[in-house]
Design a protein around this motif. Sequence first.
Motif, PDB file in Angstrom:
ATOM      1  N   ASN A 124       0.804  -1.224   0.000  1.00  0.00           N
ATOM      2  CA  ASN A 124       0.000   0.000   0.000  1.00  0.00           C
ATOM      3  C   ASN A 124       0.837   1.275   0.000  1.00  0.00           C
ATOM      4  O   ASN A 124       0.288   2.366   0.120  1.00  0.00           O
ATOM      5  N   ASP A 125       2.156   1.131  -0.127  1.00  0.00           N
ATOM      6  CA  ASP A 125       3.036   2.303  -0.040  1.00  0.00           C
ATOM      7  C   ASP A 125       2.711   3.375  -1.076  1.00  0.00           C
ATOM      8  O   ASP A 125       2.768   4.565  -0.805  1.00  0.00           O
ATOM      9  N   ASP A 126       2.365   2.940  -2.313  1.00  0.00           N
ATOM     10  CA  ASP A 126       2.092   3.922  -3.369  1.00  0.00           C
ATOM     11  C   ASP A 126       0.880   4.775  -3.013  1.00  0.00           C
ATOM     12  O   ASP A 126       0.886   5.996  -3.131  1.00  0.00           O
ATOM     13  N   ASN A 127      -0.193   4.117  -2.559  1.00  0.00           N
ATOM     14  CA  ASN A 127      -1.406   4.844  -2.213  1.00  0.00           C
ATOM     15  C   ASN A 127      -1.279   5.594  -0.904  1.00  0.00           C
ATOM     16  O   ASN A 127      -2.006   6.548  -0.655  1.00  0.00           O
ATOM     17  N   LYS A 128      -0.327   5.149  -0.067  1.00  0.00           N
ATOM     18  CA  LYS A 128      -0.140   5.761   1.248  1.00  0.00           C
ATOM     19  C   LYS A 128       0.249   7.221   1.126  1.00  0.00           C
ATOM     20  O   LYS A 128      -0.002   8.021   2.015  1.00  0.00           O
ATOM     21  N   ASN A 129       0.884   7.562   0.007  1.00  0.00           N
ATOM     22  CA  ASN A 129       1.375   8.928  -0.178  1.00  0.00           C
ATOM     23  C   ASN A 129       0.306   9.862  -0.744  1.00  0.00           C
ATOM     24  O   ASN A 129       0.589  11.044  -0.946  1.00  0.00           O
ATOM     25  N   LEU A 130      -0.873   9.332  -1.003  1.00  0.00           N
ATOM     26  CA  LEU A 130      -1.912  10.154  -1.619  1.00  0.00           C
ATOM     27  C   LEU A 130      -3.013  10.503  -0.623  1.00  0.00           C
ATOM     28  O   LEU A 130      -3.513   9.651   0.104  1.00  0.00           O
ATOM     29  N   LEU A 131      -3.377  11.791  -0.607  1.00  0.00           N
ATOM     30  CA  LEU A 131      -4.531  12.260   0.157  1.00  0.00           C
ATOM     31  C   LEU A 131      -5.555  12.761  -0.850  1.00  0.00           C
ATOM     32  O   LEU A 131      -5.224  13.572  -1.718  1.00  0.00           O
ATOM     33  N   GLU A 132      -6.789  12.309  -0.727  1.00  0.00           N
ATOM     34  CA  GLU A 132      -7.805  12.664  -1.711  1.00  0.00           C
ATOM     35  C   GLU A 132      -9.038  13.254  -1.048  1.00  0.00           C
ATOM     36  O   GLU A 132      -9.456  12.817   0.028  1.00  0.00           O
ATOM     37  N   PHE A 133      -9.613  14.242  -1.721  1.00  0.00           N
ATOM     38  CA  PHE A 133     -10.885  14.817  -1.254  1.00  0.00           C
ATOM     39  C   PHE A 133     -11.645  15.365  -2.447  1.00  0.00           C
ATOM     40  O   PHE A 133     -11.302  16.406  -3.002  1.00  0.00           O
TER      41      PHE A 133
END
Length: 226
Positions: A124-133
């Motif tokens: 999950n490291d790749d998605n861990k760096n993304l914040l979405e809203f």
Amino acid sequence: MVIYVVEDDTSILKLIEYSLKSKEYEVTCFENGKDFFEKLSQDIPDLVLLDIMLPDIDGIKILKRLKENPMTSKIWVMMITAKTSEYDTISALDLGADDYIKKPFSVMELLSRVGAVQRRVELNDDNKNLLEFNGIVIDELKRTVTIDGEISFFTYKEYELLKYLILNRDIVISREKLLSYIWGYSYEGETRTVDMHIKLLRDKLGDKRKYIKTIRGVGYMLSIRG
């Protein structure tokens, strides 16, 4: 992988610490919830090994606090407990625990379970760096912001302000808290600094400016609600 261990039995704590360090994990140990939360306010681990029976705050309450806070909700948590009732296990899993291990346990079982969590963390490291809203995406690794797929440029303070609002979505945040968090506790400026940066942030968000709500007499909140 960085691991925090919260366990009040010194012998078990030392065994866990030795075992994990032998596999080159970065380990910090705590015998109570108070010391754990003090450290957590400074650094966020990848995994928490959390005993249920603690002298000050029980592990279930600690887990609940972790999962309710946007800053810590994504931390992987493995419960460690001497309790054997189905109720305790279900309660922990319902609150968001990722795994559990019952005392007494073998070192091999512990390392196997931690290794499984590590593989999931790495996956999950790749998605861990993304914040979405709602169409706004912050890439923390690249420190970039995209709005509906288009890159938008933000100053350092604007970026940190937007990130903090997203992490605390649907929570009213006072101007004073924003000021101390973004500008630092030693900053001597006035809260109108926050208002000015909110205005700049809204200008850059375009149609999505409507999601930054002004809460009269208090501060601001990021929310899709009206």
